[in-house]
Design a protein around this motif. Structure first.
Motif, short mmCIF file in Angstrom:
data_model
loop_
_atom_site.label_atom_id
_atom_site.label_comp_id
_atom_site.label_asym_id
_atom_site.label_seq_id
_atom_site.Cartn_x
_atom_site.Cartn_y
_atom_site.Cartn_z
N VAL A 11 0.83 -1.20 0.00
CA VAL A 11 0.00 0.00 0.00
C VAL A 11 0.87 1.26 0.00
O VAL A 11 0.58 2.24 -0.70
CB VAL A 11 -0.97 0.00 1.20
CG1 VAL A 11 -1.84 1.25 1.17
CG2 VAL A 11 -1.84 -1.24 1.17
N LEU A 12 1.99 1.22 0.74
CA LEU A 12 2.92 2.35 0.72
C LEU A 12 3.42 2.58 -0.71
O LEU A 12 3.49 3.72 -1.19
CB LEU A 12 4.11 2.10 1.65
CG LEU A 12 5.17 3.20 1.68
CD1 LEU A 12 4.62 4.48 2.27
CD2 LEU A 12 6.42 2.77 2.45
N GLY A 13 3.76 1.47 -1.38
CA GLY A 13 4.18 1.57 -2.78
C GLY A 13 3.11 2.21 -3.64
O GLY A 13 3.39 3.10 -4.45
N LEU A 14 1.87 1.79 -3.42
CA LEU A 14 0.75 2.33 -4.20
C LEU A 14 0.60 3.84 -3.95
O LEU A 14 0.46 4.63 -4.89
CB LEU A 14 -0.54 1.60 -3.80
CG LEU A 14 -1.80 2.03 -4.56
CD1 LEU A 14 -1.76 1.54 -5.99
CD2 LEU A 14 -3.06 1.49 -3.85
N VAL A 15 0.63 4.23 -2.68
CA VAL A 15 0.49 5.64 -2.31
C VAL A 15 1.60 6.47 -2.97
O VAL A 15 1.35 7.52 -3.57
CB VAL A 15 0.53 5.81 -0.77
CG1 VAL A 15 0.69 7.28 -0.40
CG2 VAL A 15 -0.71 5.22 -0.15
N LEU A 16 2.83 5.97 -2.87
CA LEU A 16 3.98 6.68 -3.44
C LEU A 16 3.84 6.81 -4.95
O LEU A 16 4.05 7.90 -5.53
CB LEU A 16 5.26 5.91 -3.07
CG LEU A 16 6.59 6.60 -3.26
CD1 LEU A 16 6.62 7.93 -2.54
CD2 LEU A 16 7.71 5.71 -2.72
N GLY A 17 3.48 5.71 -5.61
CA GLY A 17 3.33 5.72 -7.07
C GLY A 17 2.25 6.69 -7.51
O GLY A 17 2.47 7.53 -8.40
N LEU A 18 1.07 6.63 -6.87
CA LEU A 18 -0.03 7.52 -7.25
C LEU A 18 0.33 8.98 -6.99
O LEU A 18 0.03 9.86 -7.80
CB LEU A 18 -1.30 7.13 -6.48
CG LEU A 18 -1.97 5.82 -6.91
CD1 LEU A 18 -3.16 5.51 -6.00
CD2 LEU A 18 -2.41 5.88 -8.37
N ALA A 19 1.00 9.23 -5.86
CA ALA A 19 1.36 10.61 -5.53
C ALA A 19 2.34 11.17 -6.56
O ALA A 19 2.26 12.34 -6.96
CB ALA A 19 1.96 10.68 -4.13
N LEU A 20 3.28 10.33 -7.01
CA LEU A 20 4.23 10.79 -8.03
C LEU A 20 3.51 11.13 -9.33
O LEU A 20 3.79 12.15 -9.96
CB LEU A 20 5.30 9.72 -8.28
CG LEU A 20 6.56 9.86 -7.44
CD1 LEU A 20 7.44 8.63 -7.57
CD2 LEU A 20 7.34 11.11 -7.85
N ILE A 21 2.56 10.26 -9.73
CA ILE A 21 1.80 10.54 -10.95
C ILE A 21 1.05 11.87 -10.80
O ILE A 21 1.12 12.74 -11.67
CB ILE A 21 0.81 9.39 -11.25
CG1 ILE A 21 1.60 8.10 -11.52
CG2 ILE A 21 -0.06 9.73 -12.47
CD1 ILE A 21 0.73 6.87 -11.69
N ALA A 22 0.36 12.02 -9.66
CA ALA A 22 -0.40 13.25 -9.44
C ALA A 22 0.52 14.47 -9.46
O ALA A 22 0.21 15.49 -10.09
CB ALA A 22 -1.14 13.18 -8.10
N ASN A 23 1.68 14.35 -8.80
CA ASN A 23 2.55 15.54 -8.72
C ASN A 23 3.20 15.84 -10.07
O ASN A 23 3.44 17.01 -10.39
CB ASN A 23 3.60 15.36 -7.63
CG ASN A 23 4.09 16.70 -7.13
OD1 ASN A 23 3.40 17.71 -7.26
ND2 ASN A 23 5.30 16.72 -6.57
N LEU A 24 3.51 14.84 -10.87
CA LEU A 24 4.08 15.14 -12.19
C LEU A 24 3.03 15.74 -13.12
O LEU A 24 3.38 16.52 -14.02
CB LEU A 24 4.77 13.93 -12.80
CG LEU A 24 6.28 14.00 -12.49
CD1 LEU A 24 6.59 13.57 -11.08
CD2 LEU A 24 7.12 13.34 -13.51
N PHE A 25 1.75 15.41 -12.86
CA PHE A 25 0.68 16.08 -13.60
C PHE A 25 0.63 17.57 -13.20
O PHE A 25 0.61 18.45 -14.07
CB PHE A 25 -0.65 15.38 -13.28
CG PHE A 25 -1.83 15.95 -14.03
CD1 PHE A 25 -2.16 15.49 -15.29
CD2 PHE A 25 -2.60 16.96 -13.45
CE1 PHE A 25 -3.24 16.02 -15.98
CE2 PHE A 25 -3.68 17.50 -14.14
CZ PHE A 25 -4.00 17.04 -15.40
N VAL A 26 0.67 17.82 -11.91
CA VAL A 26 0.68 19.22 -11.42
C VAL A 26 1.92 19.95 -11.95
O VAL A 26 1.85 21.11 -12.36
CB VAL A 26 0.66 19.26 -9.88
CG1 VAL A 26 0.90 20.67 -9.36
CG2 VAL A 26 -0.66 18.72 -9.36
N ALA A 27 3.07 19.27 -11.98
CA ALA A 27 4.31 19.88 -12.47
C ALA A 27 4.15 20.31 -13.92
O ALA A 27 4.50 21.44 -14.30
CB ALA A 27 5.47 18.89 -12.33
N ALA A 28 3.59 19.41 -14.75
CA ALA A 28 3.41 19.74 -16.17
C ALA A 28 2.43 20.89 -16.32
O ALA A 28 2.64 21.82 -17.12
CB ALA A 28 2.92 18.51 -16.93
#
Lengths: 457, 457
Positions: free
Chosen positions: B391-408
């Motif tokens: 679940v930690l892996g899932l949280v980290l992965g989803l957060a990275l996707i979300a933040n790279l969307f915000v970054a773009a």
């Protein structure tokens, strides 16, 4: 439907779709008239924006001379498409009109096979110097030079030199400088064109030529070429081989582009993308160019996270530390980037040498520590106000001072070390410095907190 | 003790202390000979490095003409010191030899009072145009132009124009272009000097002059001037007032410096320091220039820390989150900076317009999300390997996707918004983007962890 040139320039700038609508309605004659009014650089801008059908029509309406002026001004990565929209039988004529350096640049953008085809379609006396130019890498003096130039013998009179200009002025457009070569082709001097007007036409070229002149060899990197032009205010620079044989010349307008290219290269490197990337590239191209850099950054940020991992016990006891932790690391990164920018620019301008490096390092350390003391005081106050914890304030303040010291040290020492190892300082300094400040920031802040844990509220 | 010029250049580059030792031993005559061999730009480099005594001796040994060439090439912030080492009675003569734009730049570096004194020491016909030049801000076309140029009437013959050049060639150094003005002083055209050689001397100027030419008004910003020179490959640009009256001209070599200045300005802005800062400045100057920027960054990082503060309860339950937290924020910052660099450059090059902005935004979002998916998968794997927590892996992965969307999104939208608001995108985009990715990174990672807390190991 004849409108002034500035009207069209405004339209192109402000409302390109309206301009395209005009193109659709206008007759061939009207478009031809418009094109004759515009500067080739503006036509190049238009050509880049049009779809294939409109572009093909427009290129067909350009005279050979105008097309030869426009084509080199189209952005490099678009030249391929634009060439495809030119009728095949018209292309050799256009290339024949172009300057040799522009043709070489153009051929480099094409697939090997097509380039060869075009070279073979040219007469031998055109293709031979072209093959020579193509043998130099694009980013060297040889890649920037053109073979068109006016040569005179030191023995001829100024009147004869003027005659040489008249005969060659069709082919050679820029004639600010005439090059003086001996019978072997070795460069002896340069003759600024105004001398032909100021001096007695019966004088010999060797009497009035400039004997002190700059020259450069074809393998020199374009960055050095750009530095020479800008330091010595050069307008035109002869390229010679090791034995002094004149090969060609570089004009200042081609170097202006290099100066801009080199400058934006630094920005791109700092930001971790390739100079080759353009906003109009497809998403997968962007992905391919940016992912390797992000992956490298991921590795360095895992390194920083491992430092935090060392202090999990401390964080468990005092979770508030996790709130302030990113501030210490982030401020170190910002301060390190400031030092880095000043030092990198100083190296580029030649203001930083190994001789004065020690003095500059000491000064950076002093400035960094002073910034650290000021920021540390402020943050200690903020932490005390937020958490009413004097010791937390102390830990935060001391960690900021320590990390701004590390920032100043790494921001100064790392580009110098890279320079010493003959690596371009702009290339890798940024990542190394921010990794150093992340690691030092987490380590100093959480380490101090661990030491003073007993006193933390 | 006569050695070749290149020997001295090498010595100056590689071992300046040895060169200084040479200066101490050498006689005045020997130094004079050496100076005559060197380029004024190299002499300027030497003068900048010498201490006061040696500099005073060297300046005294320069001929008036050479000193007039050297002084403008000394770095701006050093010109004051160098002028002080010139004998007071020699200075007016040197200034008399200099180009008007160089004198104006020089006077701007001096305290108001001293500048006035020098102006008053000049003859009226010299000081009047100088006062005019000084009235334009340094970073405008007026600040770049010089008043020296050759004017001819459209009615005169080419032979008469050649005579005008002969008469004025003492004062006007660069004569690539002659300007054609009517009796009121209004610019009518330009005459490239080679026309005097190529055309019949009995022809009228108006018959052979260029009637299509670029000109610029004195109040235009130097950045636009630089863009014009580089887009249209201009070597010399006339400056006219609103009624077309010819005021002066700008030469390409002065614009090359502007292009370099503007380019390094962007790097400096990205790094948060002033263009005015030099490695040799004292520590307190650096402090004064850098502290305000660091303070501003401190405020934005407090904002990000406040987001972490919202999730203290979550962090208390699962302190391992604090270890991975900086990775999510940091990677967002890196990806945002990449988008920002591409978009800012695209805006500067005119490739990004409001017309294609939507398409570019969608493409950036796609590229950003794809990068996020790749990095998210990698980090999910790392987290699972490190903590054996799916679940930690899932949280980290989803957060990275979300933040790279915000970054773009922020890396694309913020420079466009600033451009729309007519603020220079290079100025503030960087801080806003990294603040956005810090906030979004902490919020998405810790927020997701809070939601999924029940399933975290």
């Amino acid at each position: 439907m004849s409108l002034p040139r500035s009207f069209f320039l405004d339209l192109i700038e402000k409302d390109f779709s309206e301009f395209q609508a005009y193109l659709e309605k206008a007759s061939d004659e009207e478009i031809k008239d418009l094109l004759e009014e515009l500067h080739p650089a503006d036509i190049a801008d238009i050509v880049e924006e049009l779809d294939e059908t409109k572009r093909t029509r427009l290129m067909a309406l350009l005279s050979t001379e105008l097309a030869a002026d426009v084509l080199p001004l189209v952005e490099e990565h678009r030249q391929g498409e634009v060439m495809e929209s030119i009728a095949e039988d018209k292309l050799p004529e256009i290339i024949d009109e172009m300057d040799s350096d522009d043709v070489a640049d153009l051929l480099e953008e094409l697939p090997e096979e097509e380039a060869q085809e075009i070279l073979e379609s040219l007469p031998e006396e055109e293709s031979a110097p072209m093959r020579q130019l193509l043998s130099y890498p694009e980013d060297t003096a040889g890649g920037l030079m053109q073979s068109e130039l006016i040569r005179v013998s030191p023995e001829s009179t100024l009147a004869e030199a003027a005659q040489a200009i008249r005969e060659q002025s069709e082919e050679v457009e820029d004639v600010q400088n005439i090059y003086v070569v001996d019978s072997r082709g070795v460069l002896q001097g340069s003759l600024p064109i105004q001398r032909l007007i100021l001096e007695d036409p019966q004088k010999k070229v060797s009497e009035v030529m400039e004997k002190k002149f700059f020259s450069i060899q074809p393998e020199v990197d374009q960055e050095q070429v750009a530095e020479m032009f800008s330091k010595y205010d050069i307008l035109s620079l002869p390229v010679v081989d090791a034995s002094g044989l004149l090969l060609g010349r570089i004009l200042v307008d081609d170097v202006v582009d290099v100066i801009k290219e080199e400058a934006s290269e630094d920005i791109y490197r700092l930001a971790g993308t390739g100079l080759e990337e353009h906003v109009t590239d497809p998403a997968l191209t962007s992905l391919r160019m940016r992912f390797p850099w992000l992956l490298f950054n991921l590795l360095t940020s895992i390194l920083a996270a491992m430092v935090v991992g060392l202090f999990q016990e401390t964080l468990e006891k005092k979770v508030l530390l996790a709130v302030f932790m990113p501030i210490v690391a982030g401020m170190g990164g910002n301060a390190g980037t400031q030092s880095l920018a000043v030092i990198t620019r100083g190296i580029a301008l030649g203001e930083v040498t190994f001789k004065n490096a020690k003095k500059i390092l000491l000064k950076e350390l002093l400035a960094g520590t002073l910034n650290g003391v000021l920021l540390g005081l402020i943050m200690a106050g903020v932490a005390y106000w937020y958490a009413s914890d004097m010791v937390l304030g102390l830990v935060l303040g001391l960690a900021l001072i320590a990390n701004l010291f590390v920032a100043a040290f790494s921001g100064t020492a790392i580009p110098l070390l890279l320079k010493w190892a003959k690596v371009d300082p702009a290339l890798a300094s940024g990542v190394i410095v921010t990794t150093a400040t992340d690691v030092a920031g987490f380590f100093s802040f959480l380490g101090l907190a661990t030491l003073l844990m007993a006193w933390l509220l």
